[in-house]
Each structure stands twice: as C-alpha cells, then as structure tokens.
Write a protein that holds these residues in place. Structure first.
Motif, short mmCIF file in Angstrom:
data_model
loop_
_atom_site.label_atom_id
_atom_site.label_comp_id
_atom_site.label_asym_id
_atom_site.label_seq_id
_atom_site.Cartn_x
_atom_site.Cartn_y
_atom_site.Cartn_z
N GLU A 233 0.85 -1.19 0.00
CA GLU A 233 0.00 0.00 0.00
C GLU A 233 0.88 1.24 0.00
N SER B 278 -0.62 4.56 -0.24
CA SER B 278 -1.46 5.74 -0.05
C SER B 278 -0.74 6.80 0.76
N SER C 149 -3.64 -2.15 -10.86
CA SER C 149 -2.37 -1.71 -10.28
C SER C 149 -1.47 -2.85 -9.82
N SER D 262 -5.43 -6.00 -8.02
CA SER D 262 -5.76 -4.83 -7.22
C SER D 262 -6.17 -3.69 -8.14
N GLY E 225 -5.93 -0.35 -7.70
CA GLY E 225 -5.40 0.80 -7.00
C GLY E 225 -5.70 2.13 -7.65
N PHE E 226 -5.86 2.13 -8.97
CA PHE E 226 -6.18 3.37 -9.68
C PHE E 226 -7.69 3.55 -9.86
N LYS F 110 -10.30 0.88 -5.47
CA LYS F 110 -9.53 0.39 -4.31
C LYS F 110 -9.98 -1.00 -3.84
N TRP G 191 -4.55 2.61 -1.64
CA TRP G 191 -3.97 2.39 -2.95
C TRP G 191 -2.95 1.26 -2.85
N ASN H 293 -0.47 -0.96 -4.66
CA ASN H 293 0.29 -0.81 -5.90
C ASN H 293 1.27 -1.98 -6.06
#
Length: 255
Positions: free
Chosen positions: A36, A38, A184, A198, A200-201, A204, A224, A226
C-alpha cells in the motif's frame, strides 16, 4: 482446508524458533500480501475474505513502490526507479537493493523474480540475489505480473485486461478485469488457479478471477495497493517434510 493448513504452518514456525514468536511480518501461507502506497509504504496481509491479518511499515525504498513478490517466504519490492530489494520482515527495512529495467510491476516464477517494464513491455528475470537471467518482450502497458515455470499473467493498465502468456511472451488468453487505467497489481494462486488483481487506480478493491475470467470474490482494500502477490500453500509433500522437521525440533528440545 487452506485455513487449517495455514494454522498448522504458523504453529510450526512458532516451535521452530524456540517457542518465541518473532516480531514483524509472518507471511502466512494462503493469504494475500499487498504494497500500500497511499501514505508511507507498508505491506498489508489479508486473508482471502479481505480481513487484515497484519501490516509492516517499509523503510529504505528509494522511490514509490510498484510491485511485490514472494519467493520461499522472502518478500521483494520494486519501485518506479527500477530498484528491487528484499524486505527485512522484522524491521521493514529494505536491503540487497539492485537495479533492474522494471518500473511498474514485480512477480516471480517460483524461482526467479519477474521485473516488468511498462512502456516497452519487457520482462526481465533476475535471481533473488539480483543477477540478470533473461529478458522477454511482451505487450506494453502492463502494471502487475506473476507467473509459474511455464506461464505469466499480466494486468494491463492501458486496457483493463489480464493476459496469460507463455514464457516466450506470446498471448495465450485474456479477460477483462475492470476499466482501463484502473489495474495496479496482480498475484497468481497456482494452487487454486486463481488470478488476484488490485484496483489501486480505480475503486480500491482487490478481486479474484478464475483463469477463464469469472469473478469469484471482491473486497475493499481501503487504500492504494500498488503491488500484490499470493502466499502459496505448500504441496502436501512439503507439509509432510515440515511436520517431520517440527517433530525433530520437539525431540531435541525434550533432550
């Protein structure tokens, strides 16, 4: 069944270090591990239902993390600058950092690391010590990768698809795993033949699909993520060996 196996292995780990539980990240078989980013980077471990099991803050990563890979209980991370390093699972510090052509994803084939370069679509294989093994050209736009000895699975940021490729880089199949510019990370569970991705973009979430593209589960990751990988459950033969090892440790302790 997977949960019982994971608990058995956790019990073995506890015994194997003399009955003193280690502080840090345990990398439990039958779970997901994500990076993560974020805020300050950290590893997070979830069970397959999405429940957080543990987390570990990462230090020493030169730039933004983009990939995570697990080989034999060891965790490796890559960043946007092409750096790849191993994580000290007690302290979270990066060490043995080496340079690769990767700037977008990291996976493994069970033995070597797979470093993914987004714009050219190149995948470089490195040993866990950082030595270059080989390079393979694939489609561009990849943002997550994982594999086996004969196959690779790539999450594509540009079109939202997951591609299955052979080790020569030829596409064997594909399916849609979300909208473009959302994926992501990716991890492949060889035991269940399941692909985890995932978003992520996007929303979530972390989602699982069959290799044919059927959505089987989804949960909210909260941040996020990644980079993603699956901690594999060892084969029954490996479990038997671990069990014998645990018994030997107990016998020595009694003596």
């Amino acid at each position: 069944m997977r949960g019982n196996i994971g608990r058995s292995l956790a019990a073995f780990s506890f015994v194997a270090i003399g009955g003193v539980q280690a502080i840090g990240f345990s990398v439990t078989p039958g779970t997901l591990v994500g990076l993560e980013v974020s805020g300050a980077p950290k590893l997070i471990e979830w069970d397959f239902a999405g429940n957080v099991q543990e987390s570990l803050a990462i230090s020493g990563l030169p730039s933004t993390g983009v990939g995570v890979a697990i080989i034999g209980g060891r965790v490796f991370i890559s960043d946007v600058g092409g750096n790849v390093g191993e994580v000290n699972l007690t302290t979270g510090a990066m060490f043995n950092i080496f340079s690769s052509h990767s700037n977008e994803g990291l996976g493994d084939d069970g033995t070597n690391l797979l470093a993914l370069y987004w714009s050219s679509g190149n995948v470089d294989r490195h040993t866990t010590g950082g030595s270059f093994v080989s390079g393979t050209g694939i489609l561009s736009g990849g943002t997550g990768i994982d594999g086996t000895a004969s196959r690779m699975w790539v999450a594509n940021y540009s079109d939202g698809n997951v591609y299955e490729l052979d080790n020569g880089g030829s596409v064997q199949s594909s399916f849609s795993a979300g909208s473009a510019f959302a994926l992501s990370g990716l991890g492949f569970d060889s035991g269940a033949s399941t692909v985890w991705v995932s978003m992520g973009f996007g929303d979530k979430t972390i989602r699982s699909y069959t290799t044919g593209g059927t959505l089987t589960s989804s949960f909210f990751a909260g941040g996020w993520v990644n980079g993603l990988d699956v901690v594999p459950v060892p084969e029954p033969g490996t479990l038997a060996v671990l069990g014998l090892g645990a018994m030997a440790v107990l016998r020595r302790r009694r003596k």
